[in-house]
Design a protein around this motif. Structure first.
Motif: not given
Length: 469
Positions: A304-313, A326-334, A344-349
């Motif tokens: 039930l644990v997911t790590v949300f990573i800001d960027g592709f590392y 689990k790991a979820v990566q996404h393209e940083p913005s701003s 934070y907003g993208a991770s909550f969604r």
């Protein structure tokens, strides 16, 4: 008279010729000795120490074309406004500009492959960073190549423990290293020094001169392989530890930490189906400690644990694979604070979309280590949010949670602020109230300050634990 002059001249000529013969023989002998030293260096893989590295380079470069030995060419630079480390012409560290972080930069390289295994910055101008530097250097496996470069200032809070560790690594200049000096250092842990140099600050108001150091280092012919027992866990460990450094006992050859963590079950677990989201960036050394503490807490469920990573590392993703989360990566913005808010907003969604039936989610940050009763605490308090819609969140964090100020371990407070950090978020609250008005990328706001400001979005009422350690 003329005959005497000719005799004197002839004697001088003969003497000069004899002196030239002696010098020629001496030169041949010295060169032969140098070549023998070079051969010994190449055969043993251990060089004779040269503080600047220039003598070593001369020997290595003269022999490199004559042997099949593979070499690593490294260039280090230190100045007031720049620190850089280049390996085989590629920047593995490049920090420049007045606004970029000062401190001591360290790059760890695999002695057999030449691959970068870790890079860290320690702001040893500030108190506390020297202890972290000391712990990091102690955690590195013997044999690894270490490269250091200072940007701006890194000595003001460089304590004796850290200095002693650097001395053990072979630094000869450390005793002379002081305020605003520039410094570069190349060494092998448990081996010899490849090179070291520094620029002395002339006075308190000026920095040392920019320093460049180039070294040529032989690569080891074989990888160091620990004699761990054959198992699926060993294969996972071996893969991780061959690529990354700085995790101490996780990769210890004699007594490695167990990867598979078995936590105790809670007798009553009201959060057994509640997902946990860990907000992360590229700080895998913190994620390592955070994951171990979380998965060790009674009632933990890695699925039930997911790590949300800001960027592709790669490294934080490898850490999540190591511990089966689990790991979820996404393209940083701003940018700046706005980048964190968008993360934070993208991770909550994403978290609520991954678990569409979950009415709540527990939110953590990568650098938080939780107490053993973490899930027990939320199991006992989640019902409060079911019964009272005016409660915005339940938090396990307390800014004043010291032993001398928290005597009652059963005491909770209802507070009119957003403690953040380890907290329970209600899906309905996020989807219906927060998400529609979440700050856009052009707003460079702190997400938690935005939620705390009176007259802004909310003046939230939360349940806060005053006994959390």
């Amino acid at each position: 008279m003329i005959a005497r002059i000719w005799k004197v001249l002839l004697g001088i000529v003969v003497s000069v010729l004899l002196l030239m013969d002696v010098m020629f023989v001496y030169d041949l002998t010295v060169n032969h000795m140098r070549l023998e030293d070079g051969d010994a260096y190449l055969q043993s893989g251990i060089k004779k120490t040269s503080i600047t590295g220039r003598v070593v380079n001369a020997i290595l470069q003269s022999k490199e074309s004559q042997h099949n030995q593979k070499f690593l060419h490294v260039k280090l630079f230190s100045s007031k406004e720049k620190a850089s480390i280049t390996i085989e012409g590629k920047n593995v560290l490049h920090v420049t500009g007045k606004d970029e972080a000062r401190g001591m930069y360290v790059v760890v390289v695999n002695q057999a492959t030449g691959a970068v295994m870790a890079d860290r910055r320690f702001d040893t101008y500030m108190p506390g960073a020297a202890d972290q530097l000391d712990i990091f250097l102690e955690s590195i496996m013997n044999g690894r190549y270490l490269f250091f470069a200072i940007k701006d200032e890194a000595t003001f809070s460089l304590n004796e423990n850290a200095r002693e560790t650097l001395r053990k690594l072979g630094s000869h200049i450390l005793e002379s290293l002081h305020w605003r000096d520039t410094w570069v250092f190349a060494t092998q842990k448990g081996g010899d020094v490849f090179g070291e140099d520094y620029g002395k600050s002339p006075n308190l108001g000026e920095w040392g001169a920019p320093i460049t150091l180039a070294v040529t280092i032989p690569l080891a012919s074989e990888q160091l392989v620990c004699d761990w027992p054959d198992s699926d866990e060993t294969q996972i460990r071996r893969d991780f530890c061959s690529r990354y450094e700085g995790y101490g006992q996780l990769c210890d050859c004699s007594h490695p930490l167990r990867i598979k963590i078995r936590s105790e079950a809670l007798p009553i677990n009201n959060v057994q189906n509640i997902p946990v989201g860990i907000i992360a960036s590229n700080r895998p050394q913190y994620l390592f400690k955070g994951l171990r503490s979380l998965l060790s807490a009674a009632g933990a469920n890695a699925s039930l644990v997911t790590v949300f990573i800001d960027g592709f590392y790669q490294e934080p993703v490898a850490m999540t694979s190591l511990y089966g989360v689990k790991a979820v990566q996404h393209e940083p913005s701003s940018q700046k604070n706005g980048r964190i808010t968008q993360h934070y907003g993208a991770s909550f969604r994403k978290l609520f979309s991954l678990y569409p039936d979950a009415p709540y989610a527990i939110i953590l940050e990568e650098d938080l280590e939780v107490s053993p009763d973490f899930f027990s605490y939320f199991s006992q308090t989640i019902g409060l949010m079911d019964k009272d819609n005016s409660i915005y969140c339940v938090s396990a964090w307390n800014d004043l949670g010291y032993e001398h100020s928290c005597e009652d371990t059963q005491l909770l407070y209802r507070v009119e602020t957003m403690p953040g950090l380890g907290w329970l978020l209600k899906r309905k609250m996020f989807v219906e109230e927060l998400e529609p008005i979440w700050p856009t990328p052009d707003k460079l706001w702190d997400w938690d300050m935005w939620m705390r400001v009176d007259g802004g979005v909310y003046y939230p009422r939360c349940i806060q634990d005053l006994s959390f350690w």
